[in-house]
Enzyme design. Structure first.
Site, PDB file in Angstrom:
ATOM      1  N   HIS A 109       0.794  -1.238   0.000  1.00 49.09           N
ATOM      2  CA  HIS A 109       0.000   0.000   0.000  1.00 49.09           C
ATOM      3  C   HIS A 109       0.822   1.281   0.000  1.00 49.09           C
ATOM      4  O   HIS A 109       0.254   2.359   0.181  1.00 49.09           O
ATOM      5  CB  HIS A 109      -0.935   0.039   1.205  1.00 49.09           C
ATOM      6  CG  HIS A 109      -2.023  -0.981   1.169  1.00 49.09           C
ATOM      7  ND1 HIS A 109      -3.269  -0.735   0.631  1.00 49.09           N
ATOM      8  CD2 HIS A 109      -2.045  -2.259   1.596  1.00 49.09           C
ATOM      9  CE1 HIS A 109      -4.018  -1.818   0.743  1.00 49.09           C
ATOM     10  NE2 HIS A 109      -3.304  -2.761   1.327  1.00 49.09           N
ATOM     11  N   LYS A 114      -7.934  14.171   4.561  1.00 48.20           N
ATOM     12  CA  LYS A 114      -7.104  12.970   4.513  1.00 48.20           C
ATOM     13  C   LYS A 114      -6.070  13.117   5.628  1.00 48.20           C
ATOM     14  O   LYS A 114      -5.992  14.187   6.245  1.00 48.20           O
ATOM     15  CB  LYS A 114      -6.388  12.845   3.160  1.00 48.20           C
ATOM     16  CG  LYS A 114      -5.679  14.159   2.733  1.00 48.20           C
ATOM     17  CD  LYS A 114      -5.067  14.079   1.338  1.00 48.20           C
ATOM     18  CE  LYS A 114      -6.046  14.203   0.201  1.00 48.20           C
ATOM     19  NZ  LYS A 114      -6.112  13.056  -0.692  1.00 48.20           N
ATOM     20  N   ARG A 115      -5.284  12.067   5.911  1.00 47.56           N
ATOM     21  CA  ARG A 115      -4.231  12.222   6.894  1.00 47.56           C
ATOM     22  C   ARG A 115      -3.309  13.375   6.499  1.00 47.56           C
ATOM     23  O   ARG A 115      -3.102  13.643   5.310  1.00 47.56           O
ATOM     24  CB  ARG A 115      -3.431  10.912   7.024  1.00 47.56           C
ATOM     25  CG  ARG A 115      -4.199   9.808   7.731  1.00 47.56           C
ATOM     26  CD  ARG A 115      -4.565  10.204   9.135  1.00 47.56           C
ATOM     27  NE  ARG A 115      -3.398  10.246   9.991  1.00 47.56           N
ATOM     28  CZ  ARG A 115      -3.100   9.363  10.928  1.00 47.56           C
ATOM     29  NH1 ARG A 115      -3.921   8.365  11.164  1.00 47.56           N
ATOM     30  NH2 ARG A 115      -2.013   9.478  11.656  1.00 47.56           N
ATOM     31  N   LYS A 131       1.232  14.517   0.859  1.00 44.52           N
ATOM     32  CA  LYS A 131      -0.117  14.853   0.418  1.00 44.52           C
ATOM     33  C   LYS A 131      -0.269  16.361   0.185  1.00 44.52           C
ATOM     34  O   LYS A 131      -1.256  16.823  -0.374  1.00 44.52           O
ATOM     35  CB  LYS A 131      -1.140  14.372   1.444  1.00 44.52           C
ATOM     36  CG  LYS A 131      -1.178  12.845   1.580  1.00 44.52           C
ATOM     37  CD  LYS A 131      -2.160  12.405   2.642  1.00 44.52           C
ATOM     38  CE  LYS A 131      -2.129  10.922   2.944  1.00 44.52           C
ATOM     39  NZ  LYS A 131      -2.821  10.087   1.929  1.00 44.52           N
ATOM     40  N   THR A 138      -8.307   6.908  -1.992  1.00 41.28           N
ATOM     41  CA  THR A 138      -9.665   6.372  -2.090  1.00 41.28           C
ATOM     42  C   THR A 138     -10.678   7.483  -1.817  1.00 41.28           C
ATOM     43  O   THR A 138     -11.808   7.423  -2.310  1.00 41.28           O
ATOM     44  CB  THR A 138      -9.891   5.205  -1.100  1.00 41.28           C
ATOM     45  OG1 THR A 138      -9.341   5.564   0.170  1.00 41.28           O
ATOM     46  CG2 THR A 138      -9.228   3.941  -1.596  1.00 41.28           C
ATOM     47  N   LYS A 166     -14.487   8.629  -3.577  1.00 45.73           N
ATOM     48  CA  LYS A 166     -15.735   9.000  -2.904  1.00 45.73           C
ATOM     49  C   LYS A 166     -16.231  10.348  -3.415  1.00 45.73           C
ATOM     50  O   LYS A 166     -17.423  10.535  -3.682  1.00 45.73           O
ATOM     51  CB  LYS A 166     -15.521   9.069  -1.381  1.00 45.73           C
ATOM     52  CG  LYS A 166     -15.157   7.724  -0.762  1.00 45.73           C
ATOM     53  CD  LYS A 166     -14.613   7.862   0.655  1.00 45.73           C
ATOM     54  CE  LYS A 166     -13.846   6.598   1.037  1.00 45.73           C
ATOM     55  NZ  LYS A 166     -12.996   6.768   2.232  1.00 45.73           N
TER      56      LYS A 166
HETATM   57  C1  JN2 Z   1      -1.632   3.262   3.983  1.00 48.28           C
HETATM   58  C2  JN2 Z   1       0.520   1.994   3.976  1.00 48.28           C
HETATM   59  C3  JN2 Z   1      -0.500   2.615   4.685  1.00 48.28           C
HETATM   60  C4  JN2 Z   1       0.665   2.089   8.244  1.00 48.28           C
HETATM   61  C5  JN2 Z   1      -0.454   2.654   6.091  1.00 48.28           C
HETATM   62  C6  JN2 Z   1       1.961   2.102  10.273  1.00 48.28           C
HETATM   63  C7  JN2 Z   1       1.884   2.070   8.898  1.00 48.28           C
HETATM   64  C8  JN2 Z   1       0.602   2.048   6.759  1.00 48.28           C
HETATM   65  C9  JN2 Z   1       1.604   1.435   6.044  1.00 48.28           C
HETATM   66  C10 JN2 Z   1      -0.494   2.130   8.996  1.00 48.28           C
HETATM   67  C11 JN2 Z   1       0.801   2.127  11.000  1.00 48.28           C
HETATM   68  C12 JN2 Z   1      -0.423   2.161  10.359  1.00 48.28           C
HETATM   69  C13 JN2 Z   1       1.563   1.400   4.669  1.00 48.28           C
HETATM   70  O1  JN2 Z   1      -1.378   5.850   1.180  1.00 48.28           O
HETATM   71  C14 JN2 Z   1      -2.114   4.727   0.706  1.00 48.28           C
HETATM   72  C15 JN2 Z   1      -3.282   5.200  -0.141  1.00 48.28           C
HETATM   73  O2  JN2 Z   1      -2.799   5.841  -1.305  1.00 48.28           O
HETATM   74  C16 JN2 Z   1      -4.149   4.018  -0.531  1.00 48.28           C
HETATM   75  O3  JN2 Z   1      -5.303   4.465  -1.203  1.00 48.28           O
HETATM   76  C17 JN2 Z   1      -4.564   3.254   0.699  1.00 48.28           C
HETATM   77  C18 JN2 Z   1      -5.355   2.000   0.364  1.00 48.28           C
HETATM   78  O4  JN2 Z   1      -4.657   1.220  -0.541  1.00 48.28           O
HETATM   79  O5  JN2 Z   1      -3.424   2.845   1.421  1.00 48.28           O
HETATM   80  C19 JN2 Z   1      -2.654   3.947   1.883  1.00 48.28           C
HETATM   81  N1  JN2 Z   1      -1.537   3.405   2.656  1.00 48.28           N
HETATM   82  F1  JN2 Z   1       0.868   2.149  12.358  1.00 48.28           F
HETATM   83  O6  JN2 Z   1      -2.607   3.632   4.588  1.00 48.28           O
END
Ligand code: JN2
Length: 823
Positions: free
Chosen positions: A372, A563-564, A569, A671, A675
């Site tokens: 991801h 978004k985050r 971003k 995503t 939406k």
């Molecule tokens: C993520 C990817 C993502 C993560 C989150 C530590 C790490 C983590 C690691 C989460 C944590 C919690 C790797 O940024 C992408 C988006 O572009 C995409 O649409 C979505 C769904 O595929 O995934 C995001 N990646 F403690 O959230």
């Protein structure tokens, strides 16, 4: 064709009231109120809300049972979605809509003197995720159920979900989210399916009954895993799938020892240690912090889930695993659950007596890994030392996997030692690490990215050596979102309008939205479309007024980025543009600035300094702009605190312009972009992630594209010179000047210097200065386009019409056909 008159938003799903359902709901609610919840008098909205939830749950229990019974007949292959996050939001309306109970519930409540909408909003969000990855898991569960696919989710039942964000003096302030405090009517504890997860101890050789030398894991500290099941109802199809979430509990033996030694306090402390594992969700989206507790969470999920599946299998098949791979597939949501690869090997070999080769064939025949992100800081690597201490038997197995794998590499590329070093599961150095993504690739038969560009970049970059070795493993699955929640539920006005034109089938066959194209030029339809948007904008304006104290005027363009908060971003780029508009108006060019309300929302990881400073900047700029009468006719800015799933349900339907402005090559998919498109927003975006596919679907004239493309970013990076960009761009120079001179930090001198520095840094990885001019021009195009309401509305309709591809039903069909092989 004429367009039916559509009443204003009622939230009804046009179902007729079913008297049986309505009576049953009513009497079950009253029953639960007294017998389950123990409310003797003075019932509050939250009590009624829980009673309604329990009554609706009763209604789906029979389907849940039937669905479950079918699963364990082993007539079809099943999928298992392993994820550290499921960002579900609220469950009520999802269940009510799926069971076709909306009208009956409305009637039942009316008679009891309650309002459905009010009770619905009493439910707390299940915030068991950070952002994209967690919400995707929730959308996928919805689509699996809607498509009647035998897929179960496995996750963690965090006591504390994503933190609650409030804003104090412009800064993010985090508070714990004790979401289970008032009880959770949507979960059922399944204590009899409890299993034991081992930690620490050591692995030792022994000789088994057959005289063979084996390894076993001894002197372990054990933790119980107790499952809590949540129903995942399919849309009006009688299917109810399961999301099984694990809670950690102390074993009895665990504290007995100390207890007998007389150290009562120590015994209780040990209990806390065990229960810590599922206490809190780590809030650092897309970056790793390397904490041991996080590793414990990951193994806890992987081990409990695999044991659960295997014990179900053994009831029917004993220790015969010859058919196991034919009936199971595990989808790993990023690397977080990838210890499952080593854990499945351990369970098959140590606990069920299989040989290595047999176990390896099963493992690599059932595991599939989704990546991801390409961001280097998110790539998980665990210190070998830590793994060896916490999970000694798993480290053995990882070493063995690596030895065999490197032999394969050596066979394919004889003498290429450098390649072996690059591809090793172990990164050597001062402190050797296990590379979790590589473990995921080596242990799986499928590796996928989440949008076309992302999947291509994976094979060209990060995973190129693995692509050379096993090209057949790599594939793309472009993300999607569930149209039930993200259109039918959150935008009832638009749902009704669409239903009245093209029927209701689009809810489960989103491609049908394309029929809306026939209405894009219909003046009456355009007017209705605008009316719905206007209603939705008023609803959001009320929320903004309530949460931020800022007046949003629904006649202005609603320009939204939620978004985050992350540098890649580029919320900062958004703010620079807002400052530019402010500057333009105050220096006398007001006529050229179209009225605009800018909304920004999102959480920053608590330890992410620049992200938190960005929130402070947004709030400071908002304070200046919103109190300056010279700009109030043209510009408003608000930062919405505590952005979450439920807030998004109000935000998406109200957006005119969707901000998707990441540095090209950095957003795996996105995503939120989908939406917004579904709800008729136009996108201003870079050529990145799924934006590219959105642009392809809707066409350039209905999308505001800007910025360097991924290959151009790579090329320009070396000669990136923010200082010369600023020198040659008077607008950007003035914006930087306003920031420098403290215009937005009157009594907080210099606080924004780190943000200014990041833009002016020639090594700025996000290339903010490089895209500024192109962004401002695209914003001007958007503002000009908005002036022509008819043309804008036409584009809006076409965005919705062409959003069919971005249904997670499409995505899940692809997973089911190409990876899971279950249809
Ligand atoms: C993520 C990817 C993502 C993560 C989150 C530590 C790490 C983590 C690691 C989460 C944590 C919690 C790797 O940024 C992408 C988006 O572009 C995409 O649409 C979505 C769904 O595929 O995934 C995001 N990646 F403690 O959230």
């Amino acid at each position: 064709m004429t367009v039916d008159a559509v009443s204003s938003t009622t939230g009804s799903d046009n179902q007729r009231v079913n008297n049986n359902d309505s009576n049953e709901l009513s009497s079950n609610m009253q029953h639960h109120l007294l017998y389950t919840l123990g409310c003797f008098d003075h019932q509050k909205a939250k009590d009624w809300s829980q009673a309604l939830a329990l009554a609706v749950r009763d209604h789906l229990m029979h389907d849940w049972q039937q669905t479950r019974l079918k699963e364990t007949t082993y007539e079809t292959k099943r999928g298992f979605y392993l994820s550290l996050e499921f960002l579900l939001g609220r469950s009520m309306n999802n269940a009510v809509m799926s069971m076709g109970l909306r009208s009956s519930a409305g009637r039942a409540l009316q008679e009891l003197g309650q309002a459905y909408e009010e009770l619905e909003s009493e439910e707390r969000d299940a915030g068991l995720g950070n952002g994209g990855l967690g919400r995707l898991a929730a959308c996928f569960m919805d689509s699996c159920a809607a498509l009647a696919l035998p897929v179960r989710g496995y996750g963690i039942r965090y006591e504390y979900g994503m933190f609650h964000q409030s804003i104090r003096e412009g800064r993010q302030f985090e508070q714990p989210d004790h979401w289970l405090m008032a009880g959770n009517p949507w979960e059922i504890e399944q204590a009899d399916r409890t299993c034991t997860v081992k930690f620490y101890g050591r692995s030792e050789f022994y000789v088994n009954d057959a005289g063979a030398s084996c390894k076993r894991w001894v002197d372990t500290h054990d933790v119980l895993a107790v499952p809590y099941d949540m129903p995942i109802p399919g849309y009006k199809n009688g299917v109810v799938n399961t999301l099984r979430l694990w809670k950690a509990a102390a074993t009895h033996e665990f504290n007995l020892q100390d207890f007998n030694d007389g150290d009562y306090a120590d015994a209780v402390a040990q209990k806390n240690l065990a229960e810590q594992i599922t206490m809190v969700l780590y809030p650092n989206d897309a970056s790793e912090n390397g904490k041991e507790l996080r590793l414990r969470q990951q193994y806890f999920l992987a081990s409990a889930s695999l044991q659960d599946v295997i014990s179900e299998w053994c009831v029917k098949h004993g220790d015969d695993f010859s058919q196991f791979a034919k009936f199971h597939c595990f989808q790993l949501n990023d690397t977080h659950p990838t210890l499952a690869v080593a854990e499945l090997m351990r369970l098959l070999i140590d606990e069920h007596g299989l040989e290595w080769d047999e176990a390896w064939e099963i493992t690599t025949g059932t595991m599939a890994y989704t990546n991801h992100t390409l961001l280097p800081e998110a790539l998980e690597r665990w210190p070998v030392r830590l793994l060896g201490e916490l999970l000694p038997r798993l480290l053995d197995i990882i070493y063995e996997i690596n030895a065999r794998f490197l032999a394969e590499v050596a066979h394919r590329w004889p003498g290429d030692v450098e390649r072996q070093r690059r591809m090793s599961l172990i990164e050597e150095g001062q402190e050797p690490h296990v590379r979790m993504a590589y473990l995921g690739i080596v242990g799986s038969f499928s590796v996928n990215g989440v949008a076309a560009l992302h999947s291509e970049l994976l094979t060209r970059g990060l995973f190129r050596d693995f692509f050379a070795l096993w090209p057949e493993k790599f594939n793309n699955k472009t993300n999607g979102v569930t149209p039930r929640r993200w259109l039918a539920h959150c935008n009832p006005g638009l749902k009704q309008l669409i239903d009245s034109c093209i029927g209701k089938e689009w809810v489960c066959e989103l491609d049908r939205l394309e029929h809306l194209k026939n209405y894009a030029d219909d003046a009456a339809f355009q007017q209705q479309w605008m009316d719905v948007k206007q209603d939705n904008k008023r609803r959001l304006a009320a929320l903004v007024k309530d949460k931020c104290g800022v007046d949003f005027d629904e006649h202005f363009i609603f320009d939204i980025q939620v978004k985050r908060i992350h540098e890649y971003k580029r919320q900062l780029l958004n703010v620079l543009h807002v400052i530019h508009l402010y500057d333009k108006i105050t220096r006398g060019d007001a006529e050229q600035v179209a009225p605009r309300c800018v909304l920004i929302g999102g959480k920053a990881a608590p330890g992410y300094f620049l992200a938190k400073l960005t929130i402070k900047l947004i709030n400071n700029v908002a304070a200046v702009i919103n109190s300056d009468e010279r700009v109030s006719e043209r510009l408003r800015l608000a930062f919405l605190p505590n952005y979450n799933v439920s807030a998004m349900e109000i935000i998406t339907p109200a957006a005119d312009l969707s901000e998707q402005i990441s540095t090209a090559g950095k957003e795996a998919s996105g995503t939120g972009n989908m939406k917004f498109m579904m709800n008729g927003a136009l996108t201003i975006g870079t050529y990145d992630g799924a934006n590219i596919e959105i642009l392809d679907a809707v066409g350039e004239e209905h999308f505001f594209l800007f910025g360097l493309k991924e290959d151009q970013i790579v090329k320009h990076r070396m000669q990136h010179s923010p200082s010369s960009i600023v020198e040659n761009d008077l607008d950007l120079a003035r914006v930087i000047g306003l920031l420098q001179c403290g215009h937005f930090s009157m009594f907080e001198e210099g606080i924004f210097q780190p943000l200014i520095d990041s833009v002016l840094n020639p090594h700025d990885p996000w290339m903010t200065a490089a895209d500024f001019r192109s962004y401002v021009d695209a914003q001007q195009r958007a503002a000009d386009a908005y002036e022509n309401k008819k043309l804008w509305t036409r584009s809006s309709i076409l965005n919705t019409a062409m959003s069919g591809k971005f249904s997670s039903d499409r995505t899940i069909r692809e997973y089911a056909q190409d990876i899971w092989k279950i249809v």
